[in-house]
Write a protein that holds these residues in place. Structure first.
Motif, PDB file in Angstrom:
ATOM      1  N   TRP A   1       5.318  15.639  -1.566  1.00  0.00           N
ATOM      2  CA  TRP A   1       4.306  16.072  -0.595  1.00  0.00           C
ATOM      3  C   TRP A   1       3.187  15.045  -0.499  1.00  0.00           C
ATOM      4  CZ3 TRP A   1       3.783  20.988   2.042  1.00  0.00           C
ATOM      5  CH2 TRP A   1       2.558  21.163   2.677  1.00  0.00           C
ATOM      6  N   LEU A   2       2.670  14.593  -1.663  1.00  0.00           N
ATOM      7  CA  LEU A   2       1.573  13.624  -1.677  1.00  0.00           C
ATOM      8  C   LEU A   2       1.984  12.300  -1.035  1.00  0.00           C
ATOM      9  CD1 LEU A   2       0.122  14.253  -5.250  1.00  0.00           C
ATOM     10  CD2 LEU A   2      -0.999  14.775  -3.074  1.00  0.00           C
ATOM     11  N   ILE A   3       3.210  11.874  -1.285  1.00  0.00           N
ATOM     12  CA  ILE A   3       3.704  10.638  -0.662  1.00  0.00           C
ATOM     13  C   ILE A   3       3.774  10.809   0.853  1.00  0.00           C
ATOM     14  CG2 ILE A   3       5.717   9.129  -0.419  1.00  0.00           C
ATOM     15  CD1 ILE A   3       6.269   9.696  -3.429  1.00  0.00           C
ATOM     16  N   LEU A   4       4.287  11.944   1.296  1.00  0.00           N
ATOM     17  CA  LEU A   4       4.411  12.178   2.733  1.00  0.00           C
ATOM     18  C   LEU A   4       3.040  12.295   3.396  1.00  0.00           C
ATOM     19  CD1 LEU A   4       6.584  12.511   4.899  1.00  0.00           C
ATOM     20  CD2 LEU A   4       6.490  14.984   4.517  1.00  0.00           C
ATOM     21  N   GLU A   5       2.049  12.826   2.687  1.00  0.00           N
ATOM     22  CA  GLU A   5       0.700  12.906   3.244  1.00  0.00           C
ATOM     23  C   GLU A   5       0.136  11.534   3.594  1.00  0.00           C
ATOM     24  OE1 GLU A   5      -1.676  16.921   1.907  1.00  0.00           O
ATOM     25  OE2 GLU A   5      -2.163  15.022   0.920  1.00  0.00           O
ATOM     26  N   GLN A   6       0.613  10.494   2.936  1.00  0.00           N
ATOM     27  CA  GLN A   6       0.133   9.145   3.219  1.00  0.00           C
ATOM     28  C   GLN A   6       0.487   8.691   4.639  1.00  0.00           C
ATOM     29  OE1 GLN A   6       1.890   6.844   0.056  1.00  0.00           O
ATOM     30  NE2 GLN A   6       0.267   7.351  -1.399  1.00  0.00           N
ATOM     31  N   THR A   7       1.416   9.385   5.293  1.00  0.00           N
ATOM     32  CA  THR A   7       1.794   9.025   6.663  1.00  0.00           C
ATOM     33  C   THR A   7       0.868   9.650   7.697  1.00  0.00           C
ATOM     34  OG1 THR A   7       3.307  10.910   6.966  1.00  0.00           O
ATOM     35  CG2 THR A   7       4.216   8.919   5.948  1.00  0.00           C
ATOM     36  N   LEU A   8      -0.034  10.528   7.252  1.00  0.00           N
ATOM     37  CA  LEU A   8      -0.957  11.181   8.179  1.00  0.00           C
ATOM     38  C   LEU A   8      -2.223  10.352   8.318  1.00  0.00           C
ATOM     39  CD1 LEU A   8      -0.575  14.832   6.864  1.00  0.00           C
ATOM     40  CD2 LEU A   8       0.340  13.923   9.009  1.00  0.00           C
ATOM     41  N   PRO A   9      -2.767  10.232   9.518  1.00  0.00           N
ATOM     42  CA  PRO A   9      -3.993   9.445   9.706  1.00  0.00           C
ATOM     43  C   PRO A   9      -5.176  10.089   9.011  1.00  0.00           C
ATOM     44  CG  PRO A   9      -3.425  10.622  11.713  1.00  0.00           C
ATOM     45  CD  PRO A   9      -2.266  10.800  10.780  1.00  0.00           C
ATOM     46  N   GLU A  10      -6.241   9.327   8.875  1.00  0.00           N
ATOM     47  CA  GLU A  10      -7.412   9.791   8.140  1.00  0.00           C
ATOM     48  C   GLU A  10      -8.000  11.064   8.734  1.00  0.00           C
ATOM     49  OE1 GLU A  10     -10.315   6.772   7.749  1.00  0.00           O
ATOM     50  OE2 GLU A  10      -8.998   5.395   6.662  1.00  0.00           O
TER      51      GLU A  10
ATOM     52  N   SER B   1       0.869  -1.176   0.000  1.00  0.00           N
ATOM     53  CA  SER B   1       0.000   0.000   0.000  1.00  0.00           C
ATOM     54  C   SER B   1       0.902   1.222   0.000  1.00  0.00           C
ATOM     55  CB  SER B   1      -0.907   0.000   1.233  1.00  0.00           C
ATOM     56  OG  SER B   1      -0.118   0.016   2.417  1.00  0.00           O
ATOM     57  N   GLY B   2       0.293   2.398  -0.173  1.00  0.00           N
ATOM     58  CA  GLY B   2       1.079   3.633  -0.140  1.00  0.00           C
ATOM     59  C   GLY B   2       1.560   4.037  -1.509  1.00  0.00           C
ATOM     60  N   TRP B   3       2.832   3.807  -1.776  1.00  0.00           N
ATOM     61  CA  TRP B   3       3.361   4.113  -3.097  1.00  0.00           C
ATOM     62  C   TRP B   3       4.423   3.091  -3.443  1.00  0.00           C
ATOM     63  CZ3 TRP B   3       8.078   6.711  -4.966  1.00  0.00           C
ATOM     64  CH2 TRP B   3       9.109   6.759  -4.008  1.00  0.00           C
ATOM     65  N   GLY B   4       4.723   2.975  -4.720  1.00  0.00           N
ATOM     66  CA  GLY B   4       5.734   2.025  -5.182  1.00  0.00           C
ATOM     67  C   GLY B   4       5.749   2.001  -6.698  1.00  0.00           C
ATOM     68  N   ARG B   5       6.298   0.927  -7.232  1.00  0.00           N
ATOM     69  CA  ARG B   5       6.418   0.798  -8.691  1.00  0.00           C
ATOM     70  C   ARG B   5       6.394  -0.668  -9.051  1.00  0.00           C
ATOM     71  NH1 ARG B   5      11.759   2.013 -10.169  1.00  0.00           N
ATOM     72  NH2 ARG B   5      11.913  -0.044 -11.106  1.00  0.00           N
ATOM     73  N   VAL B   6       5.671  -1.004 -10.108  1.00  0.00           N
ATOM     74  CA  VAL B   6       5.569  -2.375 -10.575  1.00  0.00           C
ATOM     75  C   VAL B   6       6.161  -2.465 -11.973  1.00  0.00           C
ATOM     76  CG1 VAL B   6       4.012  -4.294 -11.069  1.00  0.00           C
ATOM     77  CG2 VAL B   6       3.470  -2.696  -9.210  1.00  0.00           C
ATOM     78  N   ASP B   7       7.127  -3.369 -12.144  1.00  0.00           N
ATOM     79  CA  ASP B   7       7.768  -3.559 -13.446  1.00  0.00           C
ATOM     80  C   ASP B   7       7.070  -4.676 -14.202  1.00  0.00           C
ATOM     81  OD1 ASP B   7       9.539  -1.585 -12.733  1.00  0.00           O
ATOM     82  OD2 ASP B   7      11.115  -2.957 -12.105  1.00  0.00           O
ATOM     83  N   VAL B   8       6.778  -4.411 -15.470  1.00  0.00           N
ATOM     84  CA  VAL B   8       5.997  -5.316 -16.312  1.00  0.00           C
ATOM     85  C   VAL B   8       6.672  -5.425 -17.676  1.00  0.00           C
ATOM     86  CG1 VAL B   8       3.694  -5.781 -17.259  1.00  0.00           C
ATOM     87  CG2 VAL B   8       3.914  -4.416 -15.177  1.00  0.00           C
TER      88      VAL B   8
END
Length: 329
Positions: free
Chosen positions: A307-316, A259-266
């Protein structure tokens, strides 16, 4: 056309507190991580975030003990002192410190390419046939049994570290020599005959795919981090094909517990279609890196992406200036 990322929940950089940008470490990907980390640090500071650099996990522990860390932007690549194998995630969970990227399960599983492929196969997701080689196992015999051409790579490394492309018998000796001195498991994978793609993941969104066209014969370490003649075509596909690769990448990411962010190689095989290769849970953020390229295609610049990636560390339900956020943590 890919959907657009959700707008930032907050405009006040103070909501993040003091942010440790974790980079470097002792893995084989140290130099790439340092490059990524410097870029992330500069981007966060440019948006007014109180961010500082931390080199490696022991230094992070000391900073947390000193009470100077509210959350961690993890850009520590690899394992064995890197930040992608679940060890860091377990530590931070135990200490109650929020961090970017997948948690313990997704990080630990996807660092192991063999076990990731086993999960994908159990879920009915497409991935090339492979053989699992224990330390000391006969690589030459395994290659002949699986059938050439194949790729051989450590099961738990990244950034094309220790990867061998074996087209014929003449290529076996160098790979066998490496295998004889390597103390971990090796993945031997049938070579996909077709183009290479990657899909960035940001929350519940698959970013536009990128088709990778190296000037040389394949996308090795030099092509990834040094060469300026590798072509990146974004989006890499069109119409329903682009939608399909996005759906597949998201399914692969979630199946692996991420979950969160990452990358998938295909890759797209000429006969069998799209084939999943691997997941990166702390993708590179260098000048050559691919997630920032894909985000830019949607109008999200590098600093906004961080910024958007770091926002994922904040609770709902984070309350700031009298209002609450509503996205997922």
């Amino acid at each position: 056309m890919s959907a657009l990322p959700a707008a930032p929940r907050f405009s006040d950089p103070g909501v993040f507190g003091r942010v440790a940008v974790l980079m470097g470490g002792t893995s084989a990907e140290r130099e790439v991580s340092l490059d990524s980390g410097r870029n992330v640090l500069e981007a966060l500071r440019s948006r007014g975030i109180d961010a500082f650099a931390v080199d490696g996990i022991p230094a992070l522990v000391e900073a947390i003990r000193a009470g100077g860390v509210d959350r961690v932007f993890n850009i520590l690549h690899g394992n064995r002192g890197g930040g992608e194998d679940g060890v860091l995630q377990g530590l931070l969970d135990a200490l109650g410190v929020p961090y970017t990227g997948p948690g313990v399960l997704g990080s630990a599983l996807t660092m192991d390419k063999i076990r990731t492929k086993q999960v994908w196969m159990a879920e009915g997701l497409p991935t090339p046939g492979f053989a699992r080689l224990a330390a000391g196992e006969d690589l030459v015999a395994a290659a002949r049994a699986l059938g050439l051409p194949v790729f051989v790579k450590p099961s738990c490394e990244g950034s094309s570290v220790g990867v061998f492309r074996i087209l014929g018998e003449q290529d076996l000796a160098a790979a066998a020599e490496f295998a004889a001195g390597y103390d971990g498991e090796l993945l031997m994978e049938r070579m996909v005959q077709g183009p290479e793609f990657t899909v960035g993941i940001l929350g519940d969104l698959a970013l536009p795919s990128i088709r990778i066209e190296p000037a040389g014969e394949w996308y090795d370490y030099h092509a990834k981090y040094v060469a300026d003649d590798t072509r990146y075509i974004c989006p890499g596909m069109e119409g329903e094909e682009e939608a399909e690769i996005g759906r597949l990448a998201l399914a692969a990411f979630r199946a692996a517990g991420c979950s969160g962010w990452g990358r998938v190689d295909v890759m797209r095989d000429r006969e069998t279609g799209l084939q999943l290769i691997e997941v990166n849970t702390a993708p590179g953020m260098t000048s050559h890196s691919l997630v920032p390229k894909a985000a830019a295609e949607l109008g999200v610049d590098f600093a906004s992406l961080c910024w958007l990636i770091l926002e994922q560390t904040l609770p709902e339900q984070t309350r700031v200036e009298g209002r609450e956020g509503g996205a997922h943590a």
